[in-house]
Design an enzyme around this catalytic site. Structure first.
Site, PDB file in Angstrom:
ATOM      1  CB  VAL A 154      -0.922  -0.085   1.230  1.00 34.01           C
ATOM      2  CG1 VAL A 154      -1.891   1.063   1.219  1.00 34.01           C
ATOM      3  CG2 VAL A 154      -1.578  -1.178   1.201  1.00 34.01           C
ATOM      4  CD  GLU A 155       2.643   3.531   3.846  1.00 40.47           C
ATOM      5  OE1 GLU A 155       3.449   4.691   3.349  1.00 40.47           O
ATOM      6  OE2 GLU A 155       1.848   3.852   4.574  1.00 40.47           O
ATOM      7  CB  SER A 156       6.725   2.178  -1.157  1.00 41.83           C
ATOM      8  OG  SER A 156       6.940   0.758  -0.729  1.00 41.83           O
ATOM      9  CE1 TYR A 259      -1.515   3.574   4.280  1.00 42.74           C
ATOM     10  CE2 TYR A 259      -2.133   2.681   6.409  1.00 42.74           C
ATOM     11  CZ  TYR A 259      -1.063   2.804   5.607  1.00 42.74           C
ATOM     12  OH  TYR A 259       0.067   2.425   5.465  1.00 42.74           O
TER      13      TYR A 259
END
Length: 470
Positions: A154-156, A259
């Site tokens: 999800v982040e990167s 998120y």
């Protein structure tokens, strides 16, 4: 330290009773979704609010056209021995799932979006295969749920060189101030926010802290994205109004609203890929990399050559080093593929015995009349490349006495690796706020990664002992 218990870790033989031992559900293709990323499924608030056309009543399998078969008498139930480590790392991750599932229409929205981009999913999983074993090991040591191993997706998208507009870096996307709070070095030579081992330790420490603060994983994840202060204020606002204070009931930015559904979507796909018609390539349940102590100074290109791996692979495992030469006193050890450590050490010993230089870079001090353009022309490289190698942004003033890192005469070092170096973070600081991605109002900005006053000259390279790691 709080230990988090999760299902699937007790050393027992667990007998799973399947509903309908012979029942099967046909795999189906992904649902077409033409909405762009992070577009709400319905106007207004999301979460617990109803979505038109979606019924909360269970459907009759016959009405859905699904094959239904009666349970056979005396049917044998499968046995899963959790005392035996699975061969596939994905299965180990599934066994460690321990977070409550989020039931939200946005989960299906994100599942559809990801599944309609199978090539993108495969690239994310392929990049993650380098790092997942280490992350899972660290999670299990701390007793944390293995859903957290999926968070970098999800982040990167598991891109260690990812940089956000808020100057967040690495697979866990730390901004400078939060990285500094968690002892991640950021200087001219290295940025540990990109370091796989150091940043993973910092991220799990941070996640553990905010979970203990809220006692709820969905709120902890919202805090990781939005900031624990912002989540705390949203909780207090709801509490003052007599409203529920769970994740789905809070008012929050769209990015944070999406998120946890994104993480849940990845979890669902990995838990049952066959249900979505997606082939999930197995990952060996064994260390992908090990660590080795680095020489006092060594070029990125030389280190990759001694390990007999492509420079791109070396940079993917050692993304913290953003110069073409690595100083031995900066950050941690080198990270190499597990099957290349012995090759690296043997080649390094031969290389040093032949008295070959481990670095093809040297320091040049600018003189009167020098400009970056003139120095670059003498080195037969572009000014932009020279600036990139030395981290010189438009705001940096150069002049007489300024030290530059330049390739030795006749060396092809600049062209071998400089184009693969991580890009610098945006100069403009993030708008004041709080959280992991935005700089907190009460938090002092992290010290800028300034260039040292003078670069050390290249010295002889002492031999270092091998240090194993996971």
């Amino acid at each position: 330290m709080t230990v988090f218990l999760r299902p699937g870790v007790l050393p027992l033989l667990v007998v799973l009773s399947l509903l309908g031992a012979c029942a099967t559900v046909p795999t189906t293709g992904p649902v077409q979704d033409e909405r762009p990323p992070d577009t709400p499924a319905t106007p207004g608030k999301t979460g617990r609010h109803a979505v038109a056309g979606v019924s909360s009543q269970p459907s009759d399998p016959h009405s859905l056209g699904l094959p239904v078969q009666a349970v056979q008498p005396n049917a044998k139930t499968p046995l899963i021995d959790l005392t035996v480590a699975p061969d596939d790392l994905w299965q180990r991750i599934r066994h460690g799932f321990g977070m409550p599932d989020l039931h939200d229409p946005l989960v299906a929205d994100r599942q559809s979006w990801y599944l309609n981009r199978p090539d993108m999913l495969r690239r994310i999983f392929a990049r993650g295969s380098r790092y997942l074993y280490h992350i899972v090991e660290e999670l299990e040591k701390r007793g944390l749920p293995t859903e957290l191993a999926l968070l970098p997706m999800v982040e990167s998208a598991f891109n260690p060189r990812a940089v956000s507009s808020a100057r967040a870096m690495g697979i866990w996307q730390f901004i400078p101030s939060t990285g500094k709070n968690y002892n991640l070095d950021q200087n001219w030579w290295v940025d540990e926010r990109r370091d796989i081992i150091a940043s993973t330790d910092a991220a799990l420490t941070y996640l553990q802290k905010i979970y203990e603060m809220h006692g709820d994983w969905h709120l902890a994840l919202a805090s990781y994205n939005w900031g624990e202060g912002a989540v705390g204020r949203a909780i207090e606002k709801n509490r003052a109004k007599g409203l529920p204070t769970d994740y789905a009931s809070l008012t929050m930015p769209a990015e944070t609203r999406y998120y946890v559904p994104k993480l849940q979507a990845f979890k669902n796909i990995i838990a049952q890929p066959e249900l979505f018609g997606f082939r999930l390539a197995p990952i060996p349940n064994q260390p992908y990399f090990e660590t080795v102590m680095k020489p006092e100074r060594i070029d990125v290109a030389v280190a990759a050559r001694l390990a007999e791996i492509p420079v791109e692979e070396f940079v993917s495992l050692n993304p913290a080093y953003h110069r073409p030469v690595i100083n031995g006193d900066q950050a941690g050890p080198l990270i190499l593929p597990a099957d290349k450590v012995d090759i690296f050490l043997a080649n390094l010993e031969r290389y040093e015995a032949e008295d070959k230089p481990l670095s093809n870079w040297q320091t040049y001090q600018m003189k009167r009349g020098d400009t970056l353009a003139k120095v670059a022309a003498r080195l037969k490289m572009s000014e932009a490349r020279l600036r990139q190698i030395n981290g010189i942004t438009p705001r940096v003033k150069t002049g007489v006495g300024y030290n530059l890192l330049v390739p030795r005469p006749g060396s092809q070092a600049a062209e071998m690796v400089s184009h693969m170096l991580p890009q610098p973070a945006p100069e403009k600081p993030a708008k004041a706020g709080n959280g992991k991605r935005t700089k907190a109002k009460s938090t002092k900005a992290a010290a800028s990664a300034s260039k040292p006053a003078a670069l050390k000259s290249v010295k002889s390279q002492p031999k270092k002992k091998h240090q194993s790691g996971k």
